[in-house]
Design a protein around this motif. Sequence first.
Motif: not given
Lengths: 656, 286
Positions: B14-39
């Motif tokens: 939908a959007q080339p990356e270099d376009e100015p940031k428009k509010p989109n679906l992603h931004a409207q939702r809360d997002r959480f991140f986890i970082r996993v370390r594994f061997s």
Amino acid sequence: MTTVWPQLEPLLPRVQKPARYIGCEDGAKAKLPDPKLVSWCFTYPDTYEVGLPNQGLQILYEIINERPDARADRSYAPWTDLEELMRSHGVPLFSVEHHTPCNEFDVIAFNLSAELTYTNLLNCVDLAGVPVRTADRDDSHPLIMAGGHCTYNPEPLADYLDAVVLGDGEEVVGEITDVLVKHRSQPNASRADLLVALAQIESVYVPSLYEVTYDGPSVAAITPIGTEAQSAPSEIEKRTVADLADWPYPKQQLAPLTEVVHDRLNVEVFRGCTRGCRFCQAGMITRPVRERPAEQVRTMVAEGLERTGYDEVALTSLSTADFSDIADVVTDIIDDGDKADKGPVSVSLPSLRVDAFGVGIATQLQRAKRTGLTFAPEAGTWRMRQIINKLIREEDLYEAVDAAFANGWIRVKLYFLIGLPSETDEDTLGIAELAKNCVAIGKKYNNRASVTASVGGFVPKPFTPFQWFGQNTQEELQRKVDLLRDATKKMRGVNLKWHDPKATLAEGIASRGDRRIGPVIEQVWRNGGTFQEWSEHFNLDLWLDAMADHGLTVEDAVYRHRTEAEFLPWEHLSAGLHKDFLWQDWQDSLAEVGLEDCRWTPCYDCGACTGYGIEHVVASAKPPAGGSQGTGQDLASGGAVPVVLLTSSERQSATA
Amino acid sequence: MSEGDKPSGGEVNAQPEDEPKKPNLHAQRDRFFIRVRFSEFGKVRFISHRDVARLFERALRKLGLPVAYSEGFSPRPKLSFGLALSVGYESDAEYLDVELTEKVDLKGLAQRFTDAMPNGITVTEIIELDAGAASLQQAIVSCIWHIEVLGMSIAEMEAITASTMAATELPTERVRKGKTKVSDVRPSILGIEVVGPTENGVAIAAHLATEQLSMRPSELLVLLGIEPDQEGRITRTHQWMNLDGERCEPICLSEPSSKNETRDVFPGAFESTDSDTQADELHGVS
């Protein structure tokens, strides 16, 4: 316990895709080697990626491992790079579970699904340190067995296989194990005694107990040998599991660590097919239709997805959209997926019907990801489709393709055969016409719409109405490919793909060959001809040289039309089909007469049901929506067809 | 299924990356991140980076975590890995970031994760990540590798490493993106230390840069004049990030801080051997 892992491990960094050789699949059985147990090594004579998903081997693997007196491992053909290192370092063929040398098993059992893997079978046996010919084996060697569709003509490998199983393996594998258990308790019994004992099991063929006489290019007779008339039956019948509901396998489908073909959950929804396509060996030899109860399908899908974490399930069969009441079954599966709430699940039907109904289902199903859509009209003209009994009308195909493009697909793949009986150039060029018309339909929706026409050369197979037909020559198939290349060159949006006519010829050599083809296969293998399914390794010259060295010609073995009176090399075997039914169907074919799906019409007495006292088993009284493809049949009367209906309550009371 | 549920094709690319940031679906939702370390030890070292990614996707589904999916015709779970681990190498320090649609309780999750993965892959730590945290790909600047060299004595190895480290430049032919180019790779070698003898040779710890002129362990061995059949087990023990000039690991394993402080340049170079044997035993091969 013996394991080759310490020798193998240092070799693995030096080969491509070492993950092929480590096992560790989710669902793998780790029953430890134990000399008290009868042991099977189920082996697929091709790479791990191709062999691992094979459902037949997985089913038997589970059934054997459930027995307290037996165990099973699996093995696959090592790719050429590892094979070279194994030979130079003295590492034998091994199982992937415990890296046990394969010659330490009681049985090495191969699945034979394609003729061009035969040389790999010999290579695997040799890599296991077992003599390739049965005559050279003794009591110290494992039994070499085979099952799978190709074993309906096992004669080319007759001198290399100790025993062959015809038909469904679920029951037979247990009966063979019983014989092996008994054999162990009789220390004085020889390998020869064991082979005779195996030959007494229904659907087990022990080739060394039969002798073949020849009549020029054809076989005169195949008869049991030995002084005792009882040593082996004169005719070997295939085995048919009457009700799939009794065999909900694999219960724990293997989920491999590395990517394989069909990398998804696979649930077999029915076995058998009654469409009656005359070129199709699978459809003929697996009759009658036996559907799995819808409720069991649903359970197997839900449990399988939960256990493996796959996001895709394929409902497998020869024609899944023909499953009774398929629409409700898939709706239930999707609902279950939504309730489980573990991310989008896509359901795929590997064989789609050529009509809008099929596309409608596909649209509904492919939620998690959209793969291409493939249809198999098989032939380019209505005349030709009547001959092969694939009764799809042109408008059915256009309707299906229209629905596909309308629903957002931009690439559609069409499968065709060339070299079919009585095919004219008009029929061949009809393929290009169909593809062109399909692209035109696609352009209405998307300018990038394209159609790939994939064309394969027809190889006549045993136990089909076309078993008498002389295969098209390599040159004739090449000419037809060239015709299509010229015709499609200027058709924008049409991509043509074709199977190498040379490979089609080699497949033809093995498909209907007799025991005289065995030494040809052996010579191809000895001259380095492994992985003949792989274009980078396929070499027709190896085959033609071997034929010439053994005084054989492709004219006799492949191109020759067989006669009605001729004894065919598989005539001592039976798939239940009456020879006169097949001959009549062959004559009907030449007269361009089609035959309707017998599930919804009166019985033609092909022999598959009547001969074994079994019937079609369907899961629902509701026939598939949208009509039986192209046959023009009104399926409203589906509930009244002569089939056994299984509802879940009936099942419970039957098993109670 | 209703019309609204159909995947909408319009959102692909939908959007080339270099376009100015428009509010989109992603931004409207809360997002959480986890970082996993594994061997990754034992037989599983022979699977590819892509295979590891597929296994994590399946494990996430088995666990039923609320993973965020990409939009479009083929929605994929949003996972991002650090540097790929080459086939055949083991590791004590692999990382994965997962985007989630809601917060999850991390207690006991590492163990459940490990249980959902094949033998040999162990999830050792999971932390919550700030939404604005630098991605693994961007932040990793160097790795420490524990490399076994077969059939060589400590003295021989020390002589080789000393001369390599003493060099001011090491012009080397390298193939990158199909082109052969001579570059000075000396700046990519941040340190090499001989750690001690092994059963069949000697072990070194090598600190190699991963940005600009990155260097792989196999390339180092070629540079040191070590033959391919002398290559023993190779294990990644650390991945280092550079955050505002400070070197740190994407997740420090929860250990007493005093131990962290006393770590030398090549901490824990030998820590892998125990888990190594363990992983193989799980497969019944010993």
